[in-house]
Design a protein around this motif. Sequence first.
Motif, PDB file in Angstrom:
ATOM      1  N   PHE A 100      -3.841  20.376   4.281  1.00 36.72           N
ATOM      2  CA  PHE A 100      -5.170  20.619   3.017  1.00 36.72           C
ATOM      3  C   PHE A 100      -5.261  21.814   3.393  1.00 36.72           C
ATOM      4  N   ALA A 101      -5.789  22.288   2.502  1.00 38.12           N
ATOM      5  CA  ALA A 101      -6.379  23.819   1.807  1.00 38.12           C
ATOM      6  C   ALA A 101      -7.523  23.732   1.278  1.00 38.12           C
ATOM      7  N   GLY A 102      -8.736  25.150   2.064  1.00 37.22           N
ATOM      8  CA  GLY A 102      -9.840  24.834   1.351  1.00 37.22           C
ATOM      9  C   GLY A 102     -10.256  25.841   0.168  1.00 37.22           C
ATOM     10  N   CYS A 103     -10.475  25.415  -1.049  1.00 36.81           N
ATOM     11  CA  CYS A 103     -10.189  26.362  -1.913  1.00 36.81           C
ATOM     12  C   CYS A 103     -11.571  26.564  -3.048  1.00 36.81           C
ATOM     13  N   PRO A 104     -11.799  27.868  -2.243  1.00 30.28           N
ATOM     14  CA  PRO A 104     -13.450  28.024  -3.191  1.00 30.28           C
ATOM     15  C   PRO A 104     -13.624  28.921  -4.432  1.00 30.28           C
ATOM     16  N   GLY A 105     -12.108  28.912  -4.680  1.00 31.32           N
ATOM     17  CA  GLY A 105     -11.370  29.361  -6.583  1.00 31.32           C
ATOM     18  C   GLY A 105     -11.464  30.746  -6.143  1.00 31.32           C
ATOM     19  N   ARG A 106     -10.652  31.450  -5.223  1.00 31.23           N
ATOM     20  CA  ARG A 106     -10.362  32.337  -5.498  1.00 31.23           C
ATOM     21  C   ARG A 106      -9.600  33.048  -6.753  1.00 31.23           C
ATOM     22  N   VAL A 160      -7.519  31.235   2.158  1.00 29.81           N
ATOM     23  CA  VAL A 160      -6.223  31.989   2.519  1.00 29.81           C
ATOM     24  C   VAL A 160      -5.202  32.592   1.190  1.00 29.81           C
ATOM     25  N   PHE A 161      -6.503  32.100  -0.422  1.00 29.03           N
ATOM     26  CA  PHE A 161      -5.828  32.508  -1.787  1.00 29.03           C
ATOM     27  C   PHE A 161      -5.741  33.800  -2.198  1.00 29.03           C
ATOM     28  N   TYR A 162      -6.884  34.380  -1.614  1.00 32.07           N
ATOM     29  CA  TYR A 162      -7.520  35.931  -2.087  1.00 32.07           C
ATOM     30  C   TYR A 162      -6.419  37.075  -1.975  1.00 32.07           C
ATOM     31  N   GLU A 163      -5.558  37.065  -2.191  1.00 33.99           N
ATOM     32  CA  GLU A 163      -4.844  38.267  -2.241  1.00 33.99           C
ATOM     33  C   GLU A 163      -3.047  37.295  -2.868  1.00 33.99           C
ATOM     34  N   ARG A 164      -2.863  37.970  -3.936  1.00 31.52           N
ATOM     35  CA  ARG A 164      -1.697  38.442  -4.736  1.00 31.52           C
ATOM     36  C   ARG A 164      -0.349  37.780  -3.681  1.00 31.52           C
ATOM     37  N   ALA A 165      -0.100  39.051  -2.969  1.00 31.32           N
ATOM     38  CA  ALA A 165       1.130  39.236  -2.068  1.00 31.32           C
ATOM     39  C   ALA A 165       0.993  38.125  -1.380  1.00 31.32           C
ATOM     40  N   ASP A 166       0.429  37.662  -0.848  1.00 34.80           N
ATOM     41  CA  ASP A 166       0.156  36.665   0.143  1.00 34.80           C
ATOM     42  C   ASP A 166       0.549  35.117  -0.414  1.00 34.80           C
ATOM     43  N   ALA A 167      -0.618  34.791  -1.452  1.00 31.86           N
ATOM     44  CA  ALA A 167      -0.745  33.621  -2.107  1.00 31.86           C
ATOM     45  C   ALA A 167      -0.221  32.647  -2.161  1.00 31.86           C
ATOM     46  N   GLY A 168       1.550  33.250  -3.108  1.00 37.04           N
ATOM     47  CA  GLY A 168       3.014  31.840  -3.129  1.00 37.04           C
ATOM     48  C   GLY A 168       3.552  32.609  -2.359  1.00 37.04           C
ATOM     49  N   PHE A 224      -6.526  33.777  -6.369  1.00 32.17           N
ATOM     50  CA  PHE A 224      -5.572  33.393  -6.944  1.00 32.17           C
ATOM     51  C   PHE A 224      -4.609  32.005  -6.296  1.00 32.17           C
ATOM     52  N   SER A 225      -5.600  31.090  -6.153  1.00 33.80           N
ATOM     53  CA  SER A 225      -5.287  30.123  -5.788  1.00 33.80           C
ATOM     54  C   SER A 225      -4.016  28.771  -7.021  1.00 33.80           C
ATOM     55  N   PRO A 226      -3.962  28.057  -6.023  1.00 35.91           N
ATOM     56  CA  PRO A 226      -2.837  27.595  -6.885  1.00 35.91           C
ATOM     57  C   PRO A 226      -2.886  26.669  -7.769  1.00 35.91           C
ATOM     58  N   GLU A 227      -2.407  26.510  -8.814  1.00 35.96           N
ATOM     59  CA  GLU A 227      -2.911  25.137  -9.790  1.00 35.96           C
ATOM     60  C   GLU A 227      -2.229  23.884  -9.065  1.00 35.96           C
ATOM     61  N   GLY A 228      -2.452  22.849  -9.965  1.00 37.14           N
ATOM     62  CA  GLY A 228      -2.054  21.594 -10.091  1.00 37.14           C
ATOM     63  C   GLY A 228      -1.342  20.549  -8.663  1.00 37.14           C
ATOM     64  N   VAL A 229      -2.523  21.420  -7.352  1.00 39.54           N
ATOM     65  CA  VAL A 229      -2.618  20.774  -6.591  1.00 39.54           C
ATOM     66  C   VAL A 229      -3.874  19.993  -6.339  1.00 39.54           C
ATOM     67  N   ALA A 230      -3.770  18.683  -6.551  1.00 35.23           N
ATOM     68  CA  ALA A 230      -4.348  17.619  -6.020  1.00 35.23           C
ATOM     69  C   ALA A 230      -5.997  18.128  -5.463  1.00 35.23           C
TER      70      ALA A 230
END
Length: 107
Positions: A67-73, A42-50, A75-81
């Motif tokens: 939980f969130a799947g994050c393939p490294g887009r 879900v973190f692939y568009e700047r407009a929605d990521a925040g 706009f992926s969040p930083e600081g999340v475990a």
Amino acid sequence: DRDPAALVALALTAALDDVRVEAERADSLFVGEAEVVLAGDVFYERADAGDIVRALEAARAEGCEVFAGCPGRLFSPEGVAVYRYVDVPGALELEGREVAVTKVLRF
């Protein structure tokens, strides 16, 4: 989910894994009375990521497991475990690799 195709994919995957899930189509990020919130890629568009990060953090604050799947887009969040790393089959033609190492984040 906002994407009707995602609901179909979820139902098919749950059936294959013999898992019971409840999901509904919604245009908002409000999760209601969920016990567990799963966010896909879900973190692939700047407009929605925040907005998505804030909604997931709010769900966690309400007591949900998140939980969130994050393939490294981009706009992926930083600081999340990172809960775990998972090898996910990729499309060589689309992503340039056959296997993508994907993070599962736990908010």
